[in-house]
Design a protein around this motif. Sequence first.
Motif, PDB file in Angstrom:
ATOM      1  N   LEU A  23      46.388 -19.707 -29.259  1.00 37.88           N
ATOM      2  CA  LEU A  23      45.955 -19.309 -27.926  1.00 37.88           C
ATOM      3  C   LEU A  23      44.840 -18.276 -27.985  1.00 37.88           C
ATOM      4  O   LEU A  23      43.835 -18.386 -27.268  1.00 37.88           O
ATOM      5  N   LEU A  44      50.108 -16.151 -20.089  1.00 39.55           N
ATOM      6  CA  LEU A  44      50.579 -17.304 -20.857  1.00 39.55           C
ATOM      7  C   LEU A  44      51.386 -16.848 -22.069  1.00 39.55           C
ATOM      8  O   LEU A  44      52.437 -17.418 -22.387  1.00 39.55           O
ATOM      9  N   TYR A  45      50.891 -15.819 -22.737  1.00 43.91           N
ATOM     10  CA  TYR A  45      51.594 -15.285 -23.903  1.00 43.91           C
ATOM     11  C   TYR A  45      52.985 -14.790 -23.515  1.00 43.91           C
ATOM     12  O   TYR A  45      53.969 -15.015 -24.250  1.00 43.91           O
ATOM     13  N   CYS A  47      54.820 -15.890 -21.065  1.00 46.23           N
ATOM     14  CA  CYS A  47      55.669 -17.066 -20.802  1.00 46.23           C
ATOM     15  C   CYS A  47      56.226 -17.618 -22.106  1.00 46.23           C
ATOM     16  O   CYS A  47      57.408 -17.969 -22.200  1.00 46.23           O
ATOM     17  N   ILE A  48      55.361 -17.703 -23.114  1.00 46.80           N
ATOM     18  CA  ILE A  48      55.814 -18.173 -24.425  1.00 46.80           C
ATOM     19  C   ILE A  48      56.845 -17.214 -24.999  1.00 46.80           C
ATOM     20  O   ILE A  48      57.897 -17.634 -25.512  1.00 46.80           O
ATOM     21  N   THR A  79      58.166 -28.109 -29.785  1.00 50.57           N
ATOM     22  CA  THR A  79      56.862 -27.451 -29.949  1.00 50.57           C
ATOM     23  C   THR A  79      55.746 -28.486 -30.048  1.00 50.57           C
ATOM     24  O   THR A  79      54.645 -28.266 -29.525  1.00 50.57           O
ATOM     25  N   PHE A  86      49.533 -29.025 -24.054  1.00 52.80           N
ATOM     26  CA  PHE A  86      48.395 -28.105 -23.989  1.00 52.80           C
ATOM     27  C   PHE A  86      47.080 -28.863 -24.113  1.00 52.80           C
ATOM     28  O   PHE A  86      46.106 -28.585 -23.401  1.00 52.80           O
ATOM     29  N   LEU A  95      49.540 -25.575 -18.195  1.00 58.43           N
ATOM     30  CA  LEU A  95      49.626 -24.716 -19.373  1.00 58.43           C
ATOM     31  C   LEU A  95      50.884 -23.853 -19.318  1.00 58.43           C
ATOM     32  O   LEU A  95      51.576 -23.679 -20.330  1.00 58.43           O
ATOM     33  N   CYS A  98      53.916 -26.001 -20.060  1.00 57.00           N
ATOM     34  CA  CYS A  98      54.005 -26.320 -21.487  1.00 57.00           C
ATOM     35  C   CYS A  98      54.335 -25.088 -22.334  1.00 57.00           C
ATOM     36  O   CYS A  98      54.894 -25.212 -23.438  1.00 57.00           O
ATOM     37  N   ALA A  99      53.995 -23.899 -21.834  1.00 54.85           N
ATOM     38  CA  ALA A  99      54.282 -22.675 -22.585  1.00 54.85           C
ATOM     39  C   ALA A  99      55.784 -22.437 -22.726  1.00 54.85           C
ATOM     40  O   ALA A  99      56.230 -21.845 -23.715  1.00 54.85           O
TER      41      ALA A  99
END
Length: 402
Positions: A23, A44-45, A47-48, A79, A86, A95, A98-99
């Motif tokens: 990312l 996004l980070y 969420c992951i 994954t 992604f 996104l 998918c995260a």
Amino acid sequence: MATFLLIMIYLAFISLGLPDSLLGAAWPVMQSDYGEPLETAGYLYMCIAAGTILSSLASGWMNNKLGTGKVTFISVTMTAVALLGFSYSPSLIWLIICAIPLGLGAGAVDASLNNYVALHYKAHHMSWLHCFWGVGASVGPMVMAFYIVNQGSWRSGYLTIAIIQFSLAILLLFALPLWALVARKSTNESEHIEGLSEVLDPTVKPLKIKGVKFALMTFFFLCGAESTMGLWGSSYLVNSKGLSAAEAAKWVSFFFIGMTIGRLISGFITMKVSNKVLIRSGQLTALSGAALILLPLPIPLSLTGFIFVGLGLAPIYPCLIHETPIRFGKVHSQSIIGYQMALAYTGTTFLPPLLGIVASKTTLWIFPVFILIYILGMFVSSEKVNRIIKIRSHSNNINPSI
């Protein structure tokens, strides 16, 4: 058979590292494609990271229900699907969707594999496995850079890593019967682990066991220090030491190289030295490195501190993981390792922004102060665990190995 499965586990650790740095490498191009502000990458980070924390906490339950082999296969497949998503995502909302499976899959496989290796393989394999994670984390941006430079497409980078993950998932599917067979034949440290399992009441909840909460705090501060070094090291060197951006980036890369090489070397050292000695030596080395950065010394010595911190932190994570079933018994190890992973990701997620918030109100000169505080927090928490285990071992006439 055990060797073949170990090769599969090594490949799984490389694949675990591959998506972790994608990312950041792809976002400058993704940002313009989606027309999103810079800080969207942070959301996004998070969420992951949220998915990773949740699946780490649930890893004990999942492992008991499915077993390590199935959890690993399902997680790697998740994954792979997420990375494929992604590569084809038409908008930011996709996104984010998918995260979630990307984080869930990463946390589950991380906790399950760490516990399995801690129970059934020697300590040097744990260090080398985490070294191979570093290989994956280094290769990921290279793959992404190749496609951005040659095709102008970040999507092809994600697609390539997804194909690699799907390929590994197929291999893991065929290897499913091996996990239980290797576990039954494994005698790695079994007598010592069983001895502590008899001391600890298996009906007691893991978080009620003395020392577990300090072990969790050790991981919180350890991974907070690692990620803070990576996120703010360059900015500190540029703004406070007057280095160019390129020179600063080079020295921060030496920190990560120090960690990778340190884990490779520590794998050999564990054949002669106990995990406890390596953990404590690493912490003292990291503290000395933080002191070099903090003190008003000539720039070359301050820069050397980055290498010392990397080398010092290198053996701590894998050695702590490998000690978990020895410290707290294999009955509880999967749940406790899951909790440790969750606190590790929590430290990674929240401690670096804490420095950013304080620095925005003051100055980046506080960077080495925060690094020193985080490493001291890790050291104190770890020593608390050592003391508790020592008292427990002596009271039950068990020779402590940590």
